[in-house]
Design a protein around this motif. Structure first.
Motif, PDB file in Angstrom:
ATOM      1  N   GLU A 113       0.828  -1.213   0.000  1.00 27.25           N
ATOM      2  CA  GLU A 113       0.000   0.000   0.000  1.00 27.25           C
ATOM      3  C   GLU A 113       0.860   1.261   0.000  1.00 27.25           C
ATOM      4  O   GLU A 113       1.772   1.414   0.811  1.00 27.25           O
ATOM      5  N   VAL A 114       0.560   2.166  -0.918  1.00 31.07           N
ATOM      6  CA  VAL A 114       1.273   3.445  -0.987  1.00 31.07           C
ATOM      7  C   VAL A 114       0.671   4.399   0.042  1.00 31.07           C
ATOM      8  O   VAL A 114      -0.542   4.613   0.088  1.00 31.07           O
ATOM      9  N   ASN A 124       4.907   6.125   4.728  1.00 29.83           N
ATOM     10  CA  ASN A 124       5.996   5.236   4.337  1.00 29.83           C
ATOM     11  C   ASN A 124       7.015   5.914   3.422  1.00 29.83           C
ATOM     12  O   ASN A 124       7.939   5.256   2.945  1.00 29.83           O
ATOM     13  N   LYS A 125       6.844   7.210   3.190  1.00 33.35           N
ATOM     14  CA  LYS A 125       7.750   7.941   2.301  1.00 33.35           C
ATOM     15  C   LYS A 125       9.143   8.036   2.918  1.00 33.35           C
ATOM     16  O   LYS A 125       9.301   8.450   4.071  1.00 33.35           O
ATOM     17  N   LEU A 126      10.140   7.640   2.160  1.00 32.79           N
ATOM     18  CA  LEU A 126      11.521   7.702   2.641  1.00 32.79           C
ATOM     19  C   LEU A 126      12.130   9.059   2.345  1.00 32.79           C
ATOM     20  O   LEU A 126      11.706   9.778   1.427  1.00 32.79           O
ATOM     21  N   LEU A 127      13.141   9.410   3.119  1.00 37.80           N
ATOM     22  CA  LEU A 127      13.838  10.678   2.934  1.00 37.80           C
ATOM     23  C   LEU A 127      14.972  10.510   1.923  1.00 37.80           C
ATOM     24  O   LEU A 127      15.349   9.391   1.566  1.00 37.80           O
ATOM     25  N   LYS A 128      15.514  11.635   1.456  1.00 36.71           N
ATOM     26  CA  LYS A 128      16.615  11.595   0.492  1.00 36.71           C
ATOM     27  C   LYS A 128      17.793  10.832   1.060  1.00 36.71           C
ATOM     28  O   LYS A 128      18.040  10.883   2.261  1.00 36.71           O
ATOM     29  N   ALA A 168       6.470   4.783  -1.911  1.00 36.43           N
ATOM     30  CA  ALA A 168       6.161   5.028  -0.493  1.00 36.43           C
ATOM     31  C   ALA A 168       5.389   3.841   0.081  1.00 36.43           C
ATOM     32  O   ALA A 168       4.217   3.942   0.465  1.00 36.43           O
ATOM     33  N   THR A 169       6.063   2.693   0.145  1.00 32.12           N
ATOM     34  CA  THR A 169       5.463   1.474   0.688  1.00 32.12           C
ATOM     35  C   THR A 169       6.403   0.858   1.713  1.00 32.12           C
ATOM     36  O   THR A 169       7.589   1.210   1.768  1.00 32.12           O
ATOM     37  N   LYS A 198      11.173   0.023   2.605  1.00 31.82           N
ATOM     38  CA  LYS A 198      11.968  -0.090   3.838  1.00 31.82           C
ATOM     39  C   LYS A 198      12.660  -1.455   3.895  1.00 31.82           C
ATOM     40  O   LYS A 198      13.826  -1.559   4.281  1.00 31.82           O
ATOM     41  N   TYR A 199      11.932  -2.500   3.501  1.00 31.10           N
ATOM     42  CA  TYR A 199      12.527  -3.831   3.466  1.00 31.10           C
ATOM     43  C   TYR A 199      13.671  -3.874   2.450  1.00 31.10           C
ATOM     44  O   TYR A 199      14.689  -4.547   2.673  1.00 31.10           O
ATOM     45  N   GLN A 200      13.487  -3.142   1.363  1.00 30.14           N
ATOM     46  CA  GLN A 200      14.514  -3.076   0.322  1.00 30.14           C
ATOM     47  C   GLN A 200      15.812  -2.490   0.868  1.00 30.14           C
ATOM     48  O   GLN A 200      16.908  -3.011   0.610  1.00 30.14           O
ATOM     49  N   LEU A 201      15.712  -1.433   1.652  1.00 30.03           N
ATOM     50  CA  LEU A 201      16.910  -0.846   2.272  1.00 30.03           C
ATOM     51  C   LEU A 201      17.558  -1.827   3.233  1.00 30.03           C
ATOM     52  O   LEU A 201      18.783  -1.992   3.250  1.00 30.03           O
TER      53      LEU A 201
END
Length: 305
Positions: free
Chosen positions: A243-244, A248-252, A259-260, A264-267
């Motif tokens: 879900e977008v 969930n939006k990540l920072l630069k 924005a899912t 975060k799991y990807q990072l």
């Protein structure tokens, strides 16, 4: 997961400005076994020596737990993990874990402010809302921890259970949890990972001491041990991972990722993958398995961490 050593220190008050400070160290045990043994001794010493009645919650506040973990990626490297502070260090130097790293690129949820804004329209007090949210979070975390333990238990005992099945002539692996919900979760995970080619290692510690990083990987699939080829995998017990949402939006510099929760799991998985690559491994890919009402597998793309 077996750990090299587990150390608990406690401060037991025995009088004004007088304390006993026992330190108990246990070797070659799981975290659960070591914690159970050490806490039993500490509680006994509190009961026998403390000058005031002590509750379990007071004991927890008074102790410092240090777990010594051995690195999978860097032979000979040992990391101290503080189970209370959730902090890693190597020879006294702090190491950044995956959660701490990712937190630098996620927005902060101001729960008190949001609860205050909801107070009037919801018709209940802000403190009640905060208590409910905290309780909800704890329940979700406890459930996730339980499923992680069940998956690790089954992985560690599956082969033994198969031998028992063969000798007894039964058709269900006795290593499976008895509870039908947990059993179905394990069987579902078995089914979705059935095509994984390689040797699976669960709960390993990856380190990159030079760059001050470390982290515990849920599942590593070693595709070729001689050539050091692997896949890095993780499992999550969550909802709405695709879900977008603005929360969930990540920072630069990762703000271009969707924005899912998957981002975060990807990072997290890229963080692990780069530690493995720093030790000469080739990471074939990164995958996350998410359980909502069933298991889903997501093959994630690589990003530079």
């Amino acid at each position: 997961m077996k750990i090299k050593s587990y150390k608990i220190s406690a401060v037991i008050p025995v009088g004004n400005y007088a304390n006993i400070q026992p330190a108990i160290e246990i070797e070659d045990a799981t975290i659960e076994e070591a914690n159970g043994l050490a806490m039993g001794h500490i509680k006994d010493m509190f009961a026998r020596h403390s000058d005031v009645p002590i509750k379990d919650s007071d004991i927890v506040k008074s102790i410092s737990k240090t777990i010594k973990l051995k690195s999978f990626t860097e032979g000979g490297v040992e990391v101290d993990y503080d189970d209370i502070k959730h902090a890693y260090s190597h020879k006294g130097t702090p190491l950044v874990g995956a959660t701490a790293f990712i937190s630098k690129f996620t927005g902060k949820f101001d729960a008190p402010m949001v609860a205050k804004n909801c107070e009037k329209s919801w018709g209940v007090g802000a403190n009640e809302i905060l208590d409910m949210w905290e309780s909800n979070k704890n329940v979700a975390m406890d459930f996730g921890t339980l499923v992680h333990k069940a998956l690790e238990h089954y992985h560690n005992n599956k082969a033994l259970g198969a031998k028992i099945m063969e000798s007894r002539g039964t058709d269900e692996n006795p290593a499976l949890p008895k509870h039908p919900i947990l059993r179905d979760i394990i069987l579902g995970f078995d089914a979705i990972t059935a095509e994984d080619a390689g040797v699976v290692i669960s709960e390993i510690l990856a380190t990159d001491v030079k760059n001050g990083r470390c982290g515990q990987i849920d599942r590593l699939v070693v595709v070729d041990a001689d050539k050091k080829i692997c896949r890095v995998q993780d499992y999550k017990i969550n909802v709405s991972s695709e879900e977008v949402s603005s929360k969930n939006k990540l920072l630069k510099p990762y703000d271009t990722l969707p924005a899912t929760k998957l981002s975060k799991y990807q990072l997290q998985l890229n963080f692990y993958a780069q530690m493995l690559e720093a030790s000469g491994w080739t990471v074939q890919g990164i995958d996350v398995f998410v359980y909502e009402d069933e298991w889903k597998k997501f093959e994630l793309t690589r990003v530079i961490i």
